[in-house]
Design an enzyme around this catalytic site. Structure first.
Site, mmCIF file in Angstrom:
data_model
loop_
_atom_site.group_PDB
_atom_site.id
_atom_site.type_symbol
_atom_site.label_atom_id
_atom_site.label_comp_id
_atom_site.label_asym_id
_atom_site.label_seq_id
_atom_site.Cartn_x
_atom_site.Cartn_y
_atom_site.Cartn_z
ATOM 1 N N ASP A 142 -52.393 0.402 -34.772
ATOM 2 C CA ASP A 142 -51.748 -0.886 -35.045
ATOM 3 C C ASP A 142 -52.618 -1.992 -34.453
ATOM 4 O OD1 ASP A 142 -49.937 -2.725 -35.895
ATOM 5 O OD2 ASP A 142 -48.268 -2.012 -34.674
ATOM 6 N N ASP A 196 -52.226 -4.145 -41.450
ATOM 7 C CA ASP A 196 -52.756 -4.008 -40.092
ATOM 8 C C ASP A 196 -52.297 -2.755 -39.349
ATOM 9 O OD1 ASP A 196 -50.137 -4.750 -39.776
ATOM 10 O OD2 ASP A 196 -50.511 -6.288 -38.261
ATOM 11 N N GLU A 197 -51.784 -1.760 -40.045
ATOM 12 C CA GLU A 197 -51.405 -0.528 -39.364
ATOM 13 C C GLU A 197 -51.477 0.656 -40.310
ATOM 14 O OE1 GLU A 197 -47.277 0.034 -38.203
ATOM 15 O OE2 GLU A 197 -46.665 -1.633 -39.491
#
Length: 419
Positions: free
Chosen positions: A27, A121-122
């Site tokens: 993350d 973003d993860e």
């Protein structure tokens, strides 16, 4: 658990036991804000807000320096500035975020092909097949964090565990810039000490319901009869949190995600009562939705309208199409038809269009007569122009007139979300 500002951060020491682990949850930390600092290093160390600059702008991301004042994503920028008057506000630059996201995902895929992106973003990784090449899951996580930092300049937090659920909790607890490893033998003790709200899928209402029955920690779930959980959350909900509390999560890393829906919405600077302006906005949003459908090789089986009044009353309407479509004109016609069927009782704060029940773009039967053939040619020309000159370079003339009214200008540009 921390409050999303780095308080309560827990990380593993070097050489921490990673027995029985195979799942990594990666993350990026305060991703949008971190990209802005990377672009402008003078922002480093300052309370930074990424979001709309005026009117009803919403916080898209905030640096940890700003979060310590209580600033959170989805909060109004005006409220955020009241909490942190010294914050610096920058408008989002989604092209930058998408470019850095692609670089990060390329690093993850270089380590293992078993990567499941959850958002920009993860992602989850299954590294069980990469051990011979890269080492133990803990070693892989450390190497991955170092590569992301060296190759992109960005920081990520990583959780390592035997299951996806525990790995995600671990990455959250290690933020920012941390690594937390939960070995399989330590999983039960790790979970037992957590608040019930830490379990994936337990939202504020469910947590409040459980706490009202004295169930505040995961250890309280373990000590509660199943019947108590079922009465509180229903049989399905009770079964789910019982399994998660016991560390049971059979889900595997899925390398191919099926998008469930694609949508766009806008919040206006001031409430809009002009139906012509709202129809124009629906046409523009429908074109954006259709462009994303075509780009992903999808067609919509259902078109949905979302409308929020000035008093925050929110309405949703949807209609199934006779034939799945990725044509902007068709989607717009349906959205406007749903809108026209409503009787506006007050000015509108937000409006949105969503494509649902997605199907592969090349599936299904081909009709003998394509009544959208002309509009397909228009869409193809628009797609070509956008690819050559940028997403905002070309649009329909029909959406320009009413939108000259300042009241119709959107104040909250946002990256398209897939739910």
């Amino acid at each position: 658990m921390g409050r999303g500002d780095g308080s309560g951060r827990v990380v593993s020491p070097p050489g921490a036991d990673d027995t029985g682990t195979r799942i990594l949850h990666v993350d990026m930390d305060a991703f949008y804000a971190s990209v802005e600092v990377l672009h402008d290093p003078s922002l480093a160390g300052k309370p930074l807000i990424v979001g709309g600059m005026e009117g009803r702008g919403v916080v898209s991301s905030a640096s940890y320096e700003a979060r310590r004042f209580g600033v959170r994503s989805a909060m109004g920028v005006a409220q955020a500035l009241r909490l942190c008057p010294q914050a610096v506000v920058v408008t989002p630059h989604f092209e930058r975020y998408a470019s850095l996201s692609r670089q990060v995902m390329a690093i993850l895929h270089d380590i293992t092909p078993l990567v499941e992106p959850l958002s920009i973003d993860e992602a989850f990784l299954d590294v069980s097949g990469a051990r011979r090449l890269w080492g133990t899951p803990g070693e892989i996580a450390r190497m991955l964090r170092a590569r992301v930092k060296a190759e992109t300049g960005l920081i990520c937090s990583v959780g390592v565990a035997a299951t996806k659920h525990v790995a995600k909790i671990a990455s959250t607890r290690s933020k920012p810039d941390g690594l937390l490893i939960v070995s399989e033998p330590d999983t039960a003790a790790f979970l037992a000490a957590l608040p019930v709200s830490a379990l994936w899928g337990v939202g504020p209402k469910a947590a409040e319901t459980l706490e009202g029955r004295g169930i505040r920690l995961v250890s309280d779930i373990l000590a509660s009869p199943r019947a108590v959980l079922d009465r509180a959350l229903g049989p399905a909900g009770g079964e789910r949190i019982w399994q998660l509390a016991h560390g049971i999560d059979p889900r595997t890393v899925q390398t191919q995600r099926t998008e469930k829906s694609i949508g766009h919405e806008e919040t206006f600077l001031t409430d809009v009562a002009d139906a012509a302006v709202l129809r124009s906005e629906l046409r523009r949003l429908s074109d954006r939705v259709a462009a994303r459908l075509r780009g992903g090789g999808w067609r919509a089986g259902t078109v949905a309208l979302k409308l929020r009044y000035a008093d925050f009353t929110t309405l949703s309407r949807s209609l199934s199409l006779a034939e799945p479509s990725d044509v902007g004109q068709r989607i717009g016609d349906v959205a406007i038809g749903l809108f026209d069927a409503l009787e506006l009782s007050q000015p509108v704060r937000l409006i949105g269009v969503r494509a649902e029940k997605l199907r592969g773009g090349d599936g299904g039967s081909v009709p003998l007569w394509d009544e959208d053939a002309e509009w397909r040619r228009v869409d193809a020309a628009l797609d070509d122009a956008r690819e050559r000159f940028g997403g905002g370079a070309v649009t329909r003339a029909s959406v320009l007139g009413p939108r000259r009214d300042v009241n119709a200008l959107p104040t909250n540009p946002r990256l398209p979300r897939t739910e």
